[in-house]
Scaffold this motif. Structure first.
Motif, PDB file in Angstrom:
ATOM      1  N   MET A  29       0.826  -1.200   0.000  1.00 26.33           N
ATOM      2  CA  MET A  29       0.000   0.000   0.000  1.00 26.33           C
ATOM      3  C   MET A  29       0.869   1.262   0.000  1.00 26.33           C
ATOM      4  N   HIS A  30       2.041   1.194   0.613  1.00 24.27           N
ATOM      5  CA  HIS A  30       2.974   2.318   0.573  1.00 24.27           C
ATOM      6  C   HIS A  30       3.438   2.558  -0.866  1.00 24.27           C
ATOM      7  N   GLU A  31       3.752   1.475  -1.564  1.00 23.63           N
ATOM      8  CA  GLU A  31       4.149   1.600  -2.970  1.00 23.63           C
ATOM      9  C   GLU A  31       3.018   2.207  -3.792  1.00 23.63           C
ATOM     10  N   TYR A  32       1.790   1.781  -3.517  1.00 28.23           N
ATOM     11  CA  TYR A  32       0.641   2.313  -4.259  1.00 28.23           C
ATOM     12  C   TYR A  32       0.490   3.819  -4.023  1.00 28.23           C
ATOM     13  N   LYS A  33       0.587   4.234  -2.781  1.00 30.31           N
ATOM     14  CA  LYS A  33       0.395   5.641  -2.451  1.00 30.31           C
ATOM     15  C   LYS A  33       1.459   6.540  -3.067  1.00 30.31           C
ATOM     16  N   HIS A  34       2.638   5.986  -3.290  1.00 36.39           N
ATOM     17  CA  HIS A  34       3.723   6.763  -3.883  1.00 36.39           C
ATOM     18  C   HIS A  34       3.830   6.563  -5.395  1.00 36.39           C
ATOM     19  N   GLY A  35       2.874   5.838  -5.983  1.00 31.84           N
ATOM     20  CA  GLY A  35       2.860   5.655  -7.424  1.00 31.84           C
ATOM     21  C   GLY A  35       3.889   4.682  -7.945  1.00 31.84           C
ATOM     22  N   GLU A  36       4.383   3.790  -7.093  1.00 31.69           N
ATOM     23  CA  GLU A  36       5.426   2.849  -7.493  1.00 31.69           C
ATOM     24  C   GLU A  36       4.891   1.452  -7.770  1.00 31.69           C
ATOM     25  N   LEU A  37       3.629   1.188  -7.429  1.00 32.91           N
ATOM     26  CA  LEU A  37       3.067  -0.148  -7.588  1.00 32.91           C
ATOM     27  C   LEU A  37       2.660  -0.363  -9.041  1.00 32.91           C
ATOM     28  N   ARG A  38       3.088  -1.484  -9.598  1.00 31.00           N
ATOM     29  CA  ARG A  38       2.801  -1.784 -10.996  1.00 31.00           C
ATOM     30  C   ARG A  38       2.172  -3.163 -11.108  1.00 31.00           C
ATOM     31  N   THR A  39       1.430  -3.362 -12.190  1.00 33.26           N
ATOM     32  CA  THR A  39       0.811  -4.653 -12.433  1.00 33.26           C
ATOM     33  C   THR A  39       1.862  -5.638 -12.906  1.00 33.26           C
ATOM     34  N   GLY A  40       1.474  -6.911 -12.965  1.00 31.14           N
ATOM     35  CA  GLY A  40       2.411  -7.984 -13.274  1.00 31.14           C
ATOM     36  C   GLY A  40       3.062  -7.896 -14.631  1.00 31.14           C
ATOM     37  N   ARG A  41       2.375  -8.329 -15.664  1.00 36.50           N
ATOM     38  CA  ARG A  41       3.013  -8.455 -16.976  1.00 36.50           C
ATOM     39  C   ARG A  41       3.147  -7.130 -17.711  1.00 36.50           C
ATOM     40  N   ALA A  42       2.082  -6.345 -17.742  1.00 38.45           N
ATOM     41  CA  ALA A  42       2.088  -5.115 -18.528  1.00 38.45           C
ATOM     42  C   ALA A  42       2.982  -4.052 -17.911  1.00 38.45           C
ATOM     43  N   GLY A  43       3.112  -4.070 -16.595  1.00 32.35           N
ATOM     44  CA  GLY A  43       3.951  -3.082 -15.937  1.00 32.35           C
ATOM     45  C   GLY A  43       3.303  -1.721 -15.834  1.00 32.35           C
ATOM     46  N   ALA A  44       1.979  -1.649 -16.001  1.00 28.94           N
ATOM     47  CA  ALA A  44       1.275  -0.377 -15.893  1.00 28.94           C
ATOM     48  C   ALA A  44       1.085  -0.015 -14.429  1.00 28.94           C
ATOM     49  N   LYS A  45       1.040   1.280 -14.139  1.00 37.19           N
ATOM     50  CA  LYS A  45       0.836   1.726 -12.769  1.00 37.19           C
ATOM     51  C   LYS A  45      -0.575   1.359 -12.310  1.00 37.19           C
ATOM     52  N   VAL A  46      -0.679   0.970 -11.058  1.00 36.12           N
ATOM     53  CA  VAL A  46      -1.978   0.659 -10.466  1.00 36.12           C
ATOM     54  C   VAL A  46      -2.613   1.964 -10.037  1.00 36.12           C
TER      55      VAL A  46
END
Length: 61
Positions: free
Chosen positions: A16-33
């Protein structure tokens, strides 16, 4: 909702920390969550936790 173990809480917190800072990405596509519900689903998956079942206890009957 069942209680999570300490390791599961730390994993959920990290994701959730990664998500809040815009660092979380999906598996294959690598798009930001961009959806917080998707971020929580990823966190629960990585932690091995579910809303329905508590973590398995070993050594106890």
């Amino acid at each position: 909702m069942p209680k999570e173990t300490r390791e599961q809480k730390e994993t959920i917190h990290r994701v959730m920390h990664e998500y809040k800072h815009g660092e979380l990405r999906t598996g294959r596509a690598g798009a930001k969550v961009k959806n917080p519900r998707q971020a929580m689903a990823i966190a629960l998956h990585e932690a091995g936790a579910t809303k329905q079942e508590p973590p398995q206890r070993t050594g106890r009957t």
